[in-house]
Design an enzyme around this catalytic site. Structure first.
Site, short mmCIF file in Angstrom:
data_model
loop_
_atom_site.label_atom_id
_atom_site.label_comp_id
_atom_site.label_asym_id
_atom_site.label_seq_id
_atom_site.Cartn_x
_atom_site.Cartn_y
_atom_site.Cartn_z
N HIS A 1 0.87 -1.01 0.40
CA HIS A 1 -0.22 -0.08 0.14
C HIS A 1 0.93 1.72 -0.30
O HIS A 1 0.71 2.65 -0.76
CB HIS A 1 -0.95 -0.44 1.16
N GLU B 1 2.33 2.01 -2.94
CA GLU B 1 1.15 2.32 -4.65
C GLU B 1 1.20 3.71 -4.03
O GLU B 1 1.08 4.28 -5.10
CB GLU B 1 -0.08 2.25 -3.48
N HIS B 2 1.36 4.59 -3.25
CA HIS B 2 1.12 5.96 -2.25
C HIS B 2 2.15 6.73 -3.05
O HIS B 2 2.02 7.25 -3.40
CB HIS B 2 0.49 5.92 -0.75
#
Lengths: 418, 433
Positions: free
Chosen positions: B67, B70-71
């Protein structure tokens, strides 16, 4: 195609072969009052639960499954000062199911609207009691969604004490208690006989056939002269503040400004663009400065409410950062008023809005909603692309200068981690 | 370019596997204004123990790396991918699940330029210690926001019961503590291991010419240098495949107005990947409908006895390496809810027999809802699960669904519902002392 079924009952048909689904919305509108909101919300729940022909929700659900998983249900919403109960249907086109799916769905809509489970002047008592209890629980548990909770508290601070805007479209717990199965019959008759009705049908349909089907609905003529949908109130000289503490991991900071520009005003699109620059997208000043540059928040955004002339800002932060967040928010607004935003941002926000608008034409539900709003306002559809593109930086500055802080709600989350 | 035509639904899908292994699929929608494209990496939050490319030692990275990546993919040395999409008037976003990471855009203009931006920002990483540090504050707030959401806590509470020693029990974003351990080195090494073209697929739906779109992607890829491909070696084994580690019951106290309860079922059988996996998933979904949807008598009985209300919902999730179902409701009768749901599950065979007359309608409804999804570019593209279901798409799903018979449900029920895999989790109002 627009067709008048009788006085105060309009039918709009949008024929298109873009979609594999058809949509129908039957909208009942009346001025919202303190008395009618909760009752109409519960009435909506009763109408989608059962009918004489389908006396339990299981019987009704089985009919929907025979119609290839059609979604047919009711909901409530507010368009400005108008309270609406709407029955919505989504179902696949005949060609993917069987000939006559459209007709049978319209039959079901008729059954739900004109043959509710009313006997001897009363809705079926057990159904009524259960739906009343369920609406009570549903309203109560909304408080568990803290973003929603903070937004509700902000609205209560912003709107005048006796304004109907205080009352959410789905109603209030306090008003539920006094409702009875007999009283709801009166509310039902009132809605079916006196509300302004707008029906929108979208899909790959034969227009004349649809008109014939709806002509068979027993709509009585009605007179509806309240066309003022826009809400207005006098601005407060000083902003009101409220703070509350709860055991939460994250604090919520919500602010409301008066933005005296409504949906029908010349400046409407300037307000839309200004909101886009302030907090309407990942390019916006709030997102870039509060989130990306200072990493104070995961969300920081603004919303322009064009039927009530309000602009709201919402963000989730740690309570130690409260002052910094307030300062940053104020700076972003001051910057826009001072014209401190790039032409590039201006262009990107406008392109984004145009893209959003064109994209919305690919969602049947959006097209139907837009048609409904336009017909309630008696206006021709706007050329959104042109109007957005006409907005200048000077327009944005002028509109931003009208912002007036009215309310600040702060939910202080003081749960300590480790 | 291969062409797969589904004439019954007037749809055609084109696909091609490029030289570097990237799979590209295009479903043109001629009456639509927008184009939606989603680039998915076969890598998610649970893939945290692996052999990094170019190394031979197994490492375990902190919770939340997928995650975090992803950012951070959006931010580059001198620009942000959001701005590049913004200049083109396109909307963009990304999301991470247990086993996938996806990057997407939606636009009505400049489709080829937007495809380039998408491929370029995902295929050209830039991480620095400074930008990594800054992101910790933002993701920290994202985690805290979800920590205050009782439905999210209920869901992850249940995963903690079903998989107490497996990575699925941890929030996809990780925790404030775990993300603090993430460095730019972690991100680079993870990126190099998983973000290889042959470990990705690109699905495009909308107002595009398929040949031109695929040509555009090929062009983009041919200008880039990729390292020699290697197969990501993920070490993922369930702690206890027999499910003896399932925690049968836990409760969380929180500031909620009404109690919430969830019953979970962990599947204990290994399910084959490919089309067989898809068939199993659709079979379980039909099974759950015949046991619990609002057309069957169970539902009405529970509803009228106020054991469930309109908040009742259930779902089945099948991802790479694991699958489970869950049933939840807000209710004042949490014990009875659990007893009733478990009772129905454990007598599934008799329940299917009792509701057999509803099977055709239930299947027809599911079919109709699937056909309805063909109006949504997002639904078509997001539902594509790549290798997991053997490259099948929504239109193939419709065909598979049509072939499932009620007899299949008896077999599936026996396989899926085992007492060892059943668990209950509750979120109840906090008692003030």
């Amino acid at each position: 195609m627009d067709f008048r079924l009788t006085d105060g009952v309009e039918l709009h048909i949008i024929k298109t072969s873009q979609f594999k689904n058809n949509q129908i919305i039957v909208n009942f509108g009346t001025p919202q009052t303190a008395d009618n909101t909760t009752a109409r919300s519960l009435l909506g729940d009763l109408l989608e639960t059962s009918t004489h022909k389908y006396p339990t929700q299981t019987a009704l659900a089985r009919q929907l499954s025979r119609l290839y998983g059609a979604d047919v249900g009711t909901g409530v919403a507010r368009i400005g000062t108008m309270h609406t109960v709407r029955l919505k249907a989504r179902f696949i086109n005949d060609q993917y199911a069987f000939d006559g799916l459209l007709d049978r769905t319209i039959d079901l809509i008729h059954e739900m609207l004109f043959n509710p489970l009313i006997d001897n002047g009363s809705f079926d008592e057990p159904t009524f009691n259960l739906q009343k209890a369920n609406l009570y629980s549903a309203i109560k548990s909304l408080d568990d969604d803290k973003q929603y909770y903070a937004a509700t508290k902000l609205r209560q601070l912003y709107f005048d004490k006796n304004s109907v805007m205080q009352i959410p479209s789905f109603g209030r717990l306090d008003d539920l208690e006094s409702l009875t199965a007999e009283k709801l019959v009166e509310v039902y008759h009132n809605m079916v006989s006196h509300d302004k009705i707008n029906i929108v049908v979208l899909g790959d349909v034969d227009e004349n056939h649809v008109i014939d089907q709806f002509k068979q609905f027993e709509f009585a003529p009605r007179h509806f002269d309240n066309d003022k949908l826009m809400y207005r109130q006098e601005p407060k000289d000083e902003a009101v503040n409220e703070e509350e503490t709860q055991a939460l991991n994250q604090s919520k900071l919500n602010l409301a400004y008066e933005l005296p520009v409504c949906f029908l005003d010349k400046d409407h699109y300037a307000a839309v663009v200004m909101n886009g620059i302030l907090g309407g997208s990942p390019l916006s000043k709030l997102f870039v400065n509060v989130r990306e540059k200072e990493s104070l928040a995961y969300y920081a955004s603004s919303q322009y409410h064009s039927f009530s002339g309000m602009l709201s800002i919402q963000t989730g932060i740690q309570n130690v950062n409260y002052d910094r967040a307030r300062t940053l928010i104020k700076e972003q607004i001051d910057d826009i008023i001072a014209g401190k935003f790039s032409d590039e941002l201006m262009r990107e926000v406008k392109e984004g809005l145009v893209n959003q608008y064109k994209t919305s034409l690919d969602t049947a539900g959006n097209i139907v909603e837009r048609k409904l709003t336009d017909s309630l306002l008696h206006q021709e559809p706007d050329d959104v692309v042109e109007k957005v593109n006409q907005v200048t930086s000077a327009d944005v500055v002028r509109v931003a200068s009208k912002l007036k802080l009215q309310a600040v709600y702060y939910l202080n989350g003081d749960l300590k981690n480790e | 370019m291969n062409e797969h035509s589904y004439s019954k639904y007037d749809e055609t899908i084109y696909d091609e596997t490029l030289e570097n292994g990237l799979v590209v699929q295009v479903l043109p929608k001629k009456y639509f204004h927008k184009t939606y494209a989603i680039l998915t990496v076969d890598y998610g939050s649970i893939d945290q123990t692996f052999v990094p490319t170019g190394s031979d030692e197994v490492v375990t990275v902190p919770d939340g790396v997928a995650h975090f990546l992803e950012h951070k993919m959006f931010e580059k040395i001198d620009h942000d991918a959001f701005d590049l999409f913004g200049e083109l008037g396109a909307d963009s976003n990304a999301f991470t699940s247990f086993t996938q990471t996806s990057y997407l855009f939606s636009t009505t203009e400049h489709i080829h330029e937007s495809l380039d931006v998408l491929l370029d920002f995902v295929q050209q990483p830039y991480f620095s210690s400074q930008t990594v540090q800054k992101e910790k504050g933002i993701i920290g707030q994202e985690i805290k926001m979800y920590d205050d959401d009782p439905n999210w806590r209920l869901y992850f509470g249940m995963l903690g019961n079903l998989y107490p020693h497996d990575p699925m029990h941890v929030d996809i974003a990780g925790s404030v503590e775990s993300i603090d351990k993430i460095s730019s080195e972690t991100l680079y090494s993870t990126y190099d291991t998983f973000y290889q073209p042959h470990n990705m697929n690109l699905f495009i739906v909308g107002n595009v010419d398929p040949a031109e779109a695929i040509e555009c992607v090929k062009d983009n890829q041919s200008k880039k240098h990729f390292d020699e491909p290697s197969n990501p070696e993920v070490r993922f084994e369930l702690n206890d495949p027999s499910g003896k580690d399932v925690i049968p019951f836990r409760t969380l106290e929180m500031d909620v107005t009404r109690p919430k309860v969830m019953v979970g079922v962990r599947g204990l059988e290994q399910i084959a990947a490919g089309e067989a996996g898809l068939r199993y998933r659709l079979g379980v979904e039909l099974l759950l409908d015949i046991l619990f949807d609002d057309t069957v008598d169970n539902y009405l009985r529970l509803y009228n006895n106020e054991i469930i209300d309109d908040s009742f919902s259930y779902n089945f999730e099948m991802q790479r390496g694991f699958h489970f179902a869950y049933f939840s409701s807000d209710t004042d009768h949490i014990e009875r809810f659990a007893d009733e749901i478990i009772g129905i599950l454990e007598s599934a065979h008799q329940q299917i027999e009792a509701a057999a007359s509803q099977f055709d309608n239930i299947k027809r409804a599911m079919l109709g809802r699937m056909i309805a999804l063909l109006d949504s570019p997002e639904a078509i593209a997001n539902r594509y699960a790549g290798k997991l279901f053997g490259g099948t798409n929504l239109l193939d799903e419709i065909t598979v669904l049509e072939s499932i018979k009620i007899d299949d449900l008896y077999v599936i029920a026996k396989e899926f519902i085992q007492s060892q895999g059943i668990s209950v989790y509750q979120v109840v109002p906090r008692h003030s002392n």
